[in-house]
Design a protein around this motif. Structure first.
Motif, PDB file in Angstrom:
ATOM      1  N   UNK A  20     -25.672  -3.000  -1.692  1.00  0.00           N
ATOM      2  CA  UNK A  20     -24.495  -3.811  -2.028  1.00  0.00           C
ATOM      3  C   UNK A  20     -23.227  -2.961  -2.030  1.00  0.00           C
ATOM      4  N   UNK A  21     -23.223  -1.910  -2.836  1.00  0.00           N
ATOM      5  CA  UNK A  21     -22.034  -1.050  -2.923  1.00  0.00           C
ATOM      6  C   UNK A  21     -21.775  -0.357  -1.597  1.00  0.00           C
ATOM      7  N   UNK A  22     -22.849   0.077  -0.919  1.00  0.00           N
ATOM      8  CA  UNK A  22     -22.691   0.741   0.370  1.00  0.00           C
ATOM      9  C   UNK A  22     -22.072  -0.170   1.402  1.00  0.00           C
ATOM     10  N   UNK A  23     -22.533  -1.407   1.481  1.00  0.00           N
ATOM     11  CA  UNK A  23     -21.963  -2.366   2.430  1.00  0.00           C
ATOM     12  C   UNK A  23     -20.487  -2.583   2.169  1.00  0.00           C
ATOM     13  N   UNK A  29     -13.663   0.883   3.843  1.00  0.00           N
ATOM     14  CA  UNK A  29     -13.181   2.107   4.488  1.00  0.00           C
ATOM     15  C   UNK A  29     -12.918   1.874   5.970  1.00  0.00           C
ATOM     16  N   UNK A  30     -13.762   1.097   6.625  1.00  0.00           N
ATOM     17  CA  UNK A  30     -13.557   0.793   8.038  1.00  0.00           C
ATOM     18  C   UNK A  30     -12.295  -0.026   8.256  1.00  0.00           C
ATOM     19  N   UNK A  31     -11.846  -0.733   7.211  1.00  0.00           N
ATOM     20  CA  UNK A  31     -10.624  -1.526   7.294  1.00  0.00           C
ATOM     21  C   UNK A  31      -9.381  -0.711   6.959  1.00  0.00           C
ATOM     22  N   UNK A  32      -9.575   0.572   6.684  1.00  0.00           N
ATOM     23  CA  UNK A  32      -8.443   1.450   6.394  1.00  0.00           C
ATOM     24  C   UNK A  32      -8.180   1.694   4.928  1.00  0.00           C
ATOM     25  N   UNK A  33      -9.009   1.163   4.063  1.00  0.00           N
ATOM     26  CA  UNK A  33      -8.820   1.358   2.625  1.00  0.00           C
ATOM     27  C   UNK A  33      -9.397   2.699   2.176  1.00  0.00           C
ATOM     28  N   UNK A  34      -8.810   3.273   1.138  1.00  0.00           N
ATOM     29  CA  UNK A  34      -9.359   4.468   0.493  1.00  0.00           C
ATOM     30  C   UNK A  34     -10.207   4.009  -0.689  1.00  0.00           C
ATOM     31  N   UNK A 383     -19.378 -15.886   5.804  1.00  0.00           N
ATOM     32  CA  UNK A 383     -19.156 -16.186   4.387  1.00  0.00           C
ATOM     33  C   UNK A 383     -19.492 -14.980   3.519  1.00  0.00           C
ATOM     34  N   UNK A 384     -20.559 -14.267   3.859  1.00  0.00           N
ATOM     35  CA  UNK A 384     -21.012 -13.132   3.060  1.00  0.00           C
ATOM     36  C   UNK A 384     -20.645 -11.807   3.724  1.00  0.00           C
ATOM     37  N   UNK A 385     -19.405 -11.723   4.173  1.00  0.00           N
ATOM     38  CA  UNK A 385     -18.927 -10.516   4.846  1.00  0.00           C
ATOM     39  C   UNK A 385     -17.961  -9.749   3.960  1.00  0.00           C
ATOM     40  N   UNK A 386     -17.779  -8.475   4.273  1.00  0.00           N
ATOM     41  CA  UNK A 386     -16.781  -7.663   3.568  1.00  0.00           C
ATOM     42  C   UNK A 386     -15.388  -8.217   3.831  1.00  0.00           C
ATOM     43  N   UNK A 387     -15.158  -8.734   5.029  1.00  0.00           N
ATOM     44  CA  UNK A 387     -13.844  -9.295   5.358  1.00  0.00           C
ATOM     45  C   UNK A 387     -13.491 -10.453   4.430  1.00  0.00           C
ATOM     46  N   UNK A 402      -3.495  -7.461   6.313  1.00  0.00           N
ATOM     47  CA  UNK A 402      -3.328  -6.587   7.465  1.00  0.00           C
ATOM     48  C   UNK A 402      -4.476  -6.748   8.440  1.00  0.00           C
ATOM     49  N   UNK A 403      -4.294  -6.215   9.628  1.00  0.00           N
ATOM     50  CA  UNK A 403      -5.323  -6.303  10.657  1.00  0.00           C
ATOM     51  C   UNK A 403      -6.530  -5.476  10.233  1.00  0.00           C
TER      52      UNK A 403
END
Length: 405
Positions: A20-23, A29-34, A383-387, A402-403
């Motif tokens: 859960x936390x890893x996903x 992080x892949x979206x640019x977040x720290x 629906x169950x995505x990080x996005x 943001x993109x």
């Protein structure tokens, strides 16, 4: 965004927490977040390295008995609050602090931190609840809130936090609509739904539909609330049912569990070496667990309503995102997956006979059910995505989206 995720259950590479936390962390992080992650001080070296966990939390209310019960919970809250304060004092500012499996101990600690003047450095706090304060009894047909020390403390905490909730500095969250309704009714505060993110990376897009010898998977550690005692009765009955003669079963049952009357139920000895039942006796890492799901055609989750009336099942989501139909107990929050579009068969009540009837119905309609489950995969994954989770944070923060890379 700069995000802090806090999860004391990150200690071993087992259970659903690392996945859960890893996903969530990898997706953010892949979206640019720290992203910073705080885990337990006993977090394994490999898990710390893979997820980039900072092992600073000394108390674990999920596993350590010294931090459970009324006095243990107070002790946990004190230790947890001290660890969080120490981290926030030396850490840079965050846009969000995410507490993703909030229990009463955490609620009390954060209430004392915030009302005590702890400097949040502009961060917004999300307290996401996976367990509510209500009780469910079939005779009542509705959730009710008993008057206990726990509910009195929780109501007091929500009352004290209400000014921070009204300004948008603190947000309450839930993973299901059922939990959202219950928590909002109890707290008298707004609650947002944050669907549980599950990664679909590396999963085959297509799957063979096997109708000749369908494999029914009953995953997850055996527990009373998961209907494991009913499952044992049902599978023993299934061996003599003509309509289920071709069905094979995979059951995860590591150790015994206690029934409400105090009796202990161990792994069924009659299943050891059984030609149609594969008994899995180990804890499984996330990858091994997922491979177990991939080997199945149907996933059977006969969970009891008293525990799952408002609580999601990550296993059900994982099954749905790989196109496996789910057999579930009517009245549990797993039904929300069906509203998203997943395919399944509802078990009418909590009994071995209901499980048998559901299995016979699923096997008889297997081809159509399997095709419907595959067709639902894109909707469930979105629906169950990080996005989706990240979009919820951004909307609450009032910033334009943001993109996402």
């Amino acid at each position: 965004m700069r995000i802090l995720i806090i999860e004391e259950a990150l200690r071993e590479d087992t259970g659903h927490w690392p996945a859960y936390i890893g996903t969530l962390a990898r997706g953010l992080r892949a979206s640019g977040d720290e992203v910073d992650i705080l885990g337990h001080t006993d977090c394994g070296r490999q898990l710390c390295a893979v997820l980039r966990v900072n092992p600073v939390l000394r108390a674990n209310c999920w596993l350590d008995t010294q931090y459970q019960g009324t006095l243990g919970g107070m002790k946990h809250s004190q230790v947890y609050r001290s660890d969080i304060r120490t981290w926030l004092e030396q850490a840079p500012g965050y846009d969000w602090i995410l507490v993703l499996t909030t229990r009463l101990q955490h609620l009390l600690a954060w209430t004392r931190l915030i009302t005590g003047g702890e400097r949040m450095k502009g961060a917004r706090l999300l307290l996401l609840f996976v367990q509510g304060f209500g009780r469910y009894e079939s005779m009542r047909q509705a959730v009710y809130f008993p008057t206990t020390m726990s509910t009195l403390i929780a109501r007091s905490c929500f009352h004290l936090l209400s000014p921070w909730v009204s300004t948008g500095k603190v947000h309450l969250g839930a993973e299901t609509v059922a939990m959202q309704r219950e928590l909002s009714l109890f707290s008298k505060l707004p609650v947002k739904v944050f669907p549980h993110p599950v990664s679909a990376a590396g999963i085959p897009k297509e799957r063979a539909v096997r109708g000749d010898e369908p494999v029914v998977n009953c995953p997850g550690l055996a527990r009373y609330e998961k209907g494991s005692a009913l499952l044992r009765q049902a599978l023993n009955l299934a061996m003599g049912r003509e309509g289920l003669a071709r069905v094979r079963f995979i059951v995860q049952w590591k150790e015994g569990f206690d029934l409400p009357d105090g009796k202990t139920v161990g792994a069924p000895p009659e299943w050891v070496g059984h030609p149609r039942i594969t008994l899995v006796r180990d804890n499984l890492a996330a990858e091994d667990f997922f491979q177990l799901l991939l080997a199945s055609d149907l996933v059977l989750l006969p969970y009891r309503r008293e525990a799952y009336h408002n609580r999601l099942s990550r296993i059900a989501i994982e099954a749905a995102i790989i196109g496996r139909p789910v057999l579930y107990t009517r009245g549990t929050a797993i039904a929300e997956l069906m509203e998203v579009g997943a395919a399944g068969v509802a078990l009418e009540d909590e009994s071995a006979d209901a499980i048998i009837r559901g299995l016979e119905r699923a096997v008889a309609d297997f081809e159509a059910l399997a095709k419907a489950a595959v067709a639902a995969v894109p909707r469930v994954r979105e629906h169950h995505s990080v996005a989706t989770f990240r979009g919820g944070l951004i909307r609450l923060a009032g910033h334009p989206l943001p993109c996402v890379h």
